[in-house]
Design a protein around this motif. Sequence first.
Motif, mmCIF file in Angstrom:
data_model
loop_
_atom_site.group_PDB
_atom_site.id
_atom_site.type_symbol
_atom_site.label_atom_id
_atom_site.label_comp_id
_atom_site.label_asym_id
_atom_site.label_seq_id
_atom_site.Cartn_x
_atom_site.Cartn_y
_atom_site.Cartn_z
ATOM 1 N N GLU A 1 0.844 -1.191 0.000
ATOM 2 C CA GLU A 1 0.000 0.000 0.000
ATOM 3 C C GLU A 1 0.880 1.242 0.000
ATOM 4 O O GLU A 1 1.784 1.381 0.820
ATOM 5 C CB GLU A 1 -0.924 0.013 1.222
ATOM 6 C CG GLU A 1 -2.027 -1.028 1.174
ATOM 7 C CD GLU A 1 -2.991 -0.905 2.337
ATOM 8 O OE1 GLU A 1 -2.642 -0.247 3.335
ATOM 9 O OE2 GLU A 1 -4.102 -1.473 2.262
ATOM 10 N N ASN A 2 0.629 2.125 -0.955
ATOM 11 C CA ASN A 2 1.338 3.405 -1.017
ATOM 12 C C ASN A 2 0.414 4.460 -1.628
ATOM 13 O O ASN A 2 -0.788 4.217 -1.808
ATOM 14 C CB ASN A 2 2.644 3.264 -1.823
ATOM 15 C CG ASN A 2 2.419 2.591 -3.165
ATOM 16 O OD1 ASN A 2 1.422 2.862 -3.845
ATOM 17 N ND2 ASN A 2 3.343 1.715 -3.558
ATOM 18 N N ARG A 3 0.959 5.600 -1.974
ATOM 19 C CA ARG A 3 0.146 6.693 -2.518
ATOM 20 C C ARG A 3 -0.493 6.324 -3.855
ATOM 21 O O ARG A 3 -1.526 6.873 -4.232
ATOM 22 C CB ARG A 3 1.001 7.946 -2.686
ATOM 23 C CG ARG A 3 1.500 8.531 -1.360
ATOM 24 C CD ARG A 3 2.343 9.757 -1.587
ATOM 25 N NE ARG A 3 2.828 10.321 -0.331
ATOM 26 C CZ ARG A 3 3.606 11.394 -0.251
ATOM 27 N NH1 ARG A 3 4.010 11.996 -1.384
ATOM 28 N NH2 ARG A 3 3.994 11.839 0.924
ATOM 29 N N SER A 4 0.136 5.386 -4.551
ATOM 30 C CA SER A 4 -0.405 4.987 -5.856
ATOM 31 C C SER A 4 -1.585 4.034 -5.731
ATOM 32 O O SER A 4 -2.300 3.781 -6.703
ATOM 33 C CB SER A 4 0.695 4.326 -6.698
ATOM 34 O OG SER A 4 1.783 5.207 -6.879
ATOM 35 N N GLY A 5 -1.777 3.492 -4.536
ATOM 36 C CA GLY A 5 -2.884 2.565 -4.324
ATOM 37 C C GLY A 5 -2.406 1.261 -3.712
ATOM 38 O O GLY A 5 -1.343 1.200 -3.071
ATOM 39 N N THR A 6 -3.176 0.216 -3.918
ATOM 40 C CA THR A 6 -2.886 -1.105 -3.343
ATOM 41 C C THR A 6 -2.523 -2.089 -4.442
ATOM 42 O O THR A 6 -3.222 -2.179 -5.459
ATOM 43 C CB THR A 6 -4.103 -1.644 -2.567
ATOM 44 O OG1 THR A 6 -4.437 -0.741 -1.504
ATOM 45 C CG2 THR A 6 -3.811 -3.020 -1.981
ATOM 46 N N THR A 7 -1.417 -2.771 -4.244
ATOM 47 C CA THR A 7 -0.995 -3.817 -5.173
ATOM 48 C C THR A 7 -0.989 -5.147 -4.432
ATOM 49 O O THR A 7 -0.267 -5.307 -3.440
ATOM 50 C CB THR A 7 0.410 -3.531 -5.737
ATOM 51 O OG1 THR A 7 0.422 -2.262 -6.393
ATOM 52 C CG2 THR A 7 0.819 -4.619 -6.723
ATOM 53 N N TYR A 8 -1.792 -6.087 -4.906
ATOM 54 C CA TYR A 8 -1.862 -7.406 -4.280
ATOM 55 C C TYR A 8 -0.811 -8.329 -4.887
ATOM 56 O O TYR A 8 -0.484 -8.236 -6.068
ATOM 57 C CB TYR A 8 -3.250 -8.014 -4.465
ATOM 58 C CG TYR A 8 -4.327 -7.295 -3.712
ATOM 59 C CD1 TYR A 8 -4.570 -7.575 -2.366
ATOM 60 C CD2 TYR A 8 -5.109 -6.324 -4.341
ATOM 61 C CE1 TYR A 8 -5.567 -6.901 -1.673
ATOM 62 C CE2 TYR A 8 -6.106 -5.653 -3.646
ATOM 63 C CZ TYR A 8 -6.332 -5.945 -2.323
ATOM 64 O OH TYR A 8 -7.315 -5.277 -1.623
#
Length: 283
Positions: free
Chosen positions: A177-184
């Motif tokens: 999770e970061n400013r760009s969103g969530t990567t699973y």
Amino acid sequence: MKNYSFIFISFILFSCTENPFGGDKKIADKTISGYVKLDEVEYYPKGFHGGVFVWSEGLGLQTKTDIDGSFEFVLPASNDPNNGAIVNGDYTIYFFLGNYKISTVTITFAGGQVVNDDRVINLEGKLRRDVSMTRELGVHTIVSPEIIPTDFDSSIKIMVTVTPDRTDLYCNLRKVENRSGTTYTGVLIKNIVTKELIYTVDIDSASIMREYMDRPMQKIEIDFDYIGLNLPKGTYEIIPYLVLDRKDIPNHLFQAIGSEVYSLSENYFNYPFYRTGGKFVIE
């Protein structure tokens, strides 16, 4: 005089077979067997009811159900407690899957044998009723493409659909999770034939995070680059890392399963969990 001897011997035989726990007889067979039926799964042979972890701490026995949901415990043969015989008393058998409610059955032992209870178990050591297990959430995985040609040079797309059966369920997932969103991330590729771990898809900066599962369903998308993977021809299964967050697992049951099953490794294959889909073929 002969009549008195017959009466005396008969009394001894009756006393030896009498059940101190109040039942009529004790089961002579040295097995306990039965069937487990999973909620939201078709009946066998169309539905698969295997892989349920069956365990009893007091009996020191564990197994997993077969594809039809059947299981069997082979009990100690000795009546000597020092040689593995079962001490008189009540014993609870646990039935566990990671995304199902735990089911239990309690049986009684006397003199190293199972006590016949018309409500629970019969004289052959078989449970009177199928053990029913209620689902907490469903997990279905779709792999695109499902058939991969030899010249495939794009990414593989994975869609995991989680269907919670309650409104208060959380799962532990691997993600960033970061400013760009969530990567699973957090995917294991298993060879269907050999049952071996072939490849692990993960991100170095990923960690296990707790996430609420929205109803009626939640979709999780995972992509990974197939180029350079060079898997041989065969049939494979995509297994996403997903653990239902739950507090109802007895500590000794958790230890029997093995705490290492929560790791992103081949040990995760030993975590009892019912999921569907996820298969793909490399031509």
